[in-house]
Design an enzyme around this catalytic site. Structure first.
Site, PDB file in Angstrom:
ATOM      1  N   ASN A  13       0.875  -1.170   0.000  1.00  0.00           N
ATOM      2  CA  ASN A  13       0.000   0.000   0.000  1.00  0.00           C
ATOM      3  C   ASN A  13       0.908   1.214   0.000  1.00  0.00           C
ATOM      4  O   ASN A  13       1.528   1.524   1.010  1.00  0.00           O
ATOM      5  CB  ASN A  13      -0.894  -0.016   1.254  1.00  0.00           C
ATOM      6  CG  ASN A  13      -1.694   1.277   1.407  1.00  0.00           C
ATOM      7  OD1 ASN A  13      -1.754   2.095   0.484  1.00  0.00           O
ATOM      8  ND2 ASN A  13      -2.295   1.466   2.575  1.00  0.00           N
ATOM      9  N   TRP A  14       0.974   1.853  -1.136  1.00  0.00           N
ATOM     10  CA  TRP A  14       1.901   2.984  -1.260  1.00  0.00           C
ATOM     11  C   TRP A  14       1.400   4.254  -0.569  1.00  0.00           C
ATOM     12  O   TRP A  14       2.141   5.209  -0.408  1.00  0.00           O
ATOM     13  CB  TRP A  14       2.155   3.278  -2.741  1.00  0.00           C
ATOM     14  CG  TRP A  14       3.206   2.390  -3.330  1.00  0.00           C
ATOM     15  CD1 TRP A  14       3.816   1.317  -2.736  1.00  0.00           C
ATOM     16  CD2 TRP A  14       3.787   2.506  -4.641  1.00  0.00           C
ATOM     17  NE1 TRP A  14       4.738   0.765  -3.595  1.00  0.00           N
ATOM     18  CE2 TRP A  14       4.736   1.474  -4.765  1.00  0.00           C
ATOM     19  CE3 TRP A  14       3.585   3.379  -5.708  1.00  0.00           C
ATOM     20  CZ2 TRP A  14       5.496   1.298  -5.930  1.00  0.00           C
ATOM     21  CZ3 TRP A  14       4.332   3.207  -6.861  1.00  0.00           C
ATOM     22  CH2 TRP A  14       5.283   2.177  -6.973  1.00  0.00           C
ATOM     23  N   LYS A  15       0.112   4.288  -0.241  1.00  0.00           N
ATOM     24  CA  LYS A  15      -0.479   5.494   0.369  1.00  0.00           C
ATOM     25  C   LYS A  15      -0.228   6.703  -0.548  1.00  0.00           C
ATOM     26  O   LYS A  15      -0.268   6.526  -1.759  1.00  0.00           O
ATOM     27  CB  LYS A  15       0.069   5.691   1.785  1.00  0.00           C
ATOM     28  CG  LYS A  15      -0.059   4.407   2.611  1.00  0.00           C
ATOM     29  CD  LYS A  15       0.244   4.575   4.067  1.00  0.00           C
ATOM     30  CE  LYS A  15       0.054   3.245   4.775  1.00  0.00           C
ATOM     31  NZ  LYS A  15       0.177   3.341   6.223  1.00  0.00           N
ATOM     32  N   HIS A  99      -9.313   1.478   4.757  1.00  0.00           N
ATOM     33  CA  HIS A  99      -8.058   1.641   5.499  1.00  0.00           C
ATOM     34  C   HIS A  99      -8.293   2.613   6.655  1.00  0.00           C
ATOM     35  O   HIS A  99      -9.081   3.563   6.523  1.00  0.00           O
ATOM     36  CB  HIS A  99      -6.969   2.178   4.559  1.00  0.00           C
ATOM     37  CG  HIS A  99      -5.610   2.109   5.171  1.00  0.00           C
ATOM     38  ND1 HIS A  99      -5.172   3.023   6.085  1.00  0.00           N
ATOM     39  CD2 HIS A  99      -4.621   1.205   5.035  1.00  0.00           C
ATOM     40  CE1 HIS A  99      -3.947   2.694   6.487  1.00  0.00           C
ATOM     41  NE2 HIS A  99      -3.590   1.595   5.860  1.00  0.00           N
ATOM     42  N   GLU A 101      -6.662   4.982   7.710  1.00  0.00           N
ATOM     43  CA  GLU A 101      -6.377   6.376   7.376  1.00  0.00           C
ATOM     44  C   GLU A 101      -7.564   7.018   6.662  1.00  0.00           C
ATOM     45  O   GLU A 101      -7.795   8.225   6.767  1.00  0.00           O
ATOM     46  CB  GLU A 101      -5.093   6.458   6.530  1.00  0.00           C
ATOM     47  CG  GLU A 101      -3.859   6.201   7.395  1.00  0.00           C
ATOM     48  CD  GLU A 101      -2.682   5.618   6.645  1.00  0.00           C
ATOM     49  OE1 GLU A 101      -2.654   5.659   5.406  1.00  0.00           O
ATOM     50  OE2 GLU A 101      -1.769   5.093   7.324  1.00  0.00           O
ATOM     51  N   GLU A 170      -5.191  -4.593  10.488  1.00  0.00           N
ATOM     52  CA  GLU A 170      -4.158  -3.586  10.704  1.00  0.00           C
ATOM     53  C   GLU A 170      -4.412  -2.845  12.015  1.00  0.00           C
ATOM     54  O   GLU A 170      -5.198  -1.881  12.035  1.00  0.00           O
ATOM     55  CB  GLU A 170      -4.164  -2.577   9.553  1.00  0.00           C
ATOM     56  CG  GLU A 170      -3.904  -3.193   8.197  1.00  0.00           C
ATOM     57  CD  GLU A 170      -3.295  -2.183   7.236  1.00  0.00           C
ATOM     58  OE1 GLU A 170      -2.284  -2.525   6.623  1.00  0.00           O
ATOM     59  OE2 GLU A 170      -3.795  -1.050   7.133  1.00  0.00           O
ATOM     60  N   GLY A 176       2.794   2.499  10.682  1.00  0.00           N
ATOM     61  CA  GLY A 176       3.759   3.580  10.517  1.00  0.00           C
ATOM     62  C   GLY A 176       4.496   3.954  11.789  1.00  0.00           C
ATOM     63  O   GLY A 176       5.151   4.993  11.857  1.00  0.00           O
ATOM     64  N   SER A 216       3.627  -1.915  10.211  1.00  0.00           N
ATOM     65  CA  SER A 216       5.087  -2.007  10.388  1.00  0.00           C
ATOM     66  C   SER A 216       5.643  -3.385  10.034  1.00  0.00           C
ATOM     67  O   SER A 216       6.612  -3.834  10.639  1.00  0.00           O
ATOM     68  CB  SER A 216       5.497  -1.603  11.807  1.00  0.00           C
ATOM     69  OG  SER A 216       5.096  -0.273  12.078  1.00  0.00           O
ATOM     70  N   GLY A 237       3.051  -1.074   4.124  1.00  0.00           N
ATOM     71  CA  GLY A 237       3.153   0.344   3.786  1.00  0.00           C
ATOM     72  C   GLY A 237       4.587   0.709   3.441  1.00  0.00           C
ATOM     73  O   GLY A 237       5.072   0.438   2.341  1.00  0.00           O
ATOM     74  N   GLY A 238       5.283   1.284   4.407  1.00  0.00           N
ATOM     75  CA  GLY A 238       6.640   1.797   4.201  1.00  0.00           C
ATOM     76  C   GLY A 238       7.584   0.869   3.454  1.00  0.00           C
ATOM     77  O   GLY A 238       8.272   1.291   2.509  1.00  0.00           O
TER      78      GLY A 238
END
Ligand code: 13P
Length: 258
Positions: A13-15, A99, A101, A170, A176, A216, A237-238
């Protein structure tokens, strides 16, 4: 993981990261180091404007491209929104829905449900997210909260379509933050999610559905998390923004399963 009964899925997930040009660069690098073994499905969910570049670059590969959101309506006066049939036409296979976010921006369980139904109708694979806050975990209401999110999110999903849905657990406190859930904590919730699906549908469907962990997850902790019987992959993510790290997570999915 349990490859006998269900697919393992490693999804990025590149966000809100990377431009279309950076997407092309990333995909070129990824292609050169992508493992040849097919022990898992691989997905990359990217910003809407990056979808064409990602689809073009990965056309001849096994990497499926996805979006990070969709609008449940087929078309109309929804400025700035993107319908599921547009995503399909652009070459998407997956779409992340609900998500945390986006929920923080006001998305409700009813919105999530409408999007899941629309995605399935269009032939997309919804990656439906759920997760608790730290306060909820500390108050001991994680199971109830997640069960409610799953029940409301899947409302009206017919028996014959449930296996197309991917669920991502999640925990919000792990996103993050570098603070990963322990494999035991993540397994416990993923196992509970499967129980909820079993009660809503059947044992066979619950056994066949892929449940991912996100929060994470990285090249260092992936192996241990993926070794859990009810964790069928990751939503990353990251670490999905760096080809080498993402590939290491794909490689971590290459391990014996029960
Ligand atoms: P991080 O892997 O950066 O914690 O993000 C997880 C996530 O939110 C994936 O959807």
């Amino acid at each position: 993981m349990n490859r006998k009964y269900r697919k393992t899925v490693i999804a990025g997930n590149w966000k809100m990261n990377k431009t279309p040009s950076e997407t092309k660069e990333f995909m070129t690098q990824l292609k050169t180091i992508m493992p040849r073994g097919r022990w898992c499905d691989v997905a990359l969910c990217v910003p809407a404007v990056c979808i064409p570049a990602a689809v073009r670059a990965m056309r001849e590969t096994r990497v499926g491209i996805g979006a990070e959101n969709c609008n449940p309506n087929p078309s109309g006066a929804y400025t700035g929104e993107i319908a599921t049939n547009m995503l399909v036409d652009a070459g998407c296979k997956y779409v992340i829905i609900g998500h945390s976010e986006r929920r923080a921006m006001g998305e409700t369980d009813a919105d999530v449900n409408a999007k899941v139904l629309a995605a399935l109708e269009a032939g997309l694979v919804p990656i439906m997210c759920c997760g608790e806050t730290l306060e909820q975990r500390e108050a001991g209401i994680t199971d109830e909260w997640i069960a409610m999110q799953i029940k409301l999110g899947l409302k009206g999903v017919p028996e014959e379509k449930i296996r197309k849905v991917i669920i991502a657990y999640e925990p919000i406190w792990a996103i993050g933050t570098g603070r990963t859930a322990t494999p035991e904590q993540a397994e416990e919730v993923c196992e509970n999610i499967r129980t909820v699906v079993r009660k809503l549908y059947s044992s066979k469907n619950a056994r066949a559905i892929s449940i991912l962990y996100g929060g994470s997850m990285n090249e260092k902790n992936a192996f241990e998390l993926l070794a859990q019987p009810d964790i069928d992959g990751g939503l990353i993510g990251g670490a999905s923004l760096v080809p080498e790290k993402f590939v290491k997570i794909i490689e971590a999915a290459n391990q014996p399963t029960v």
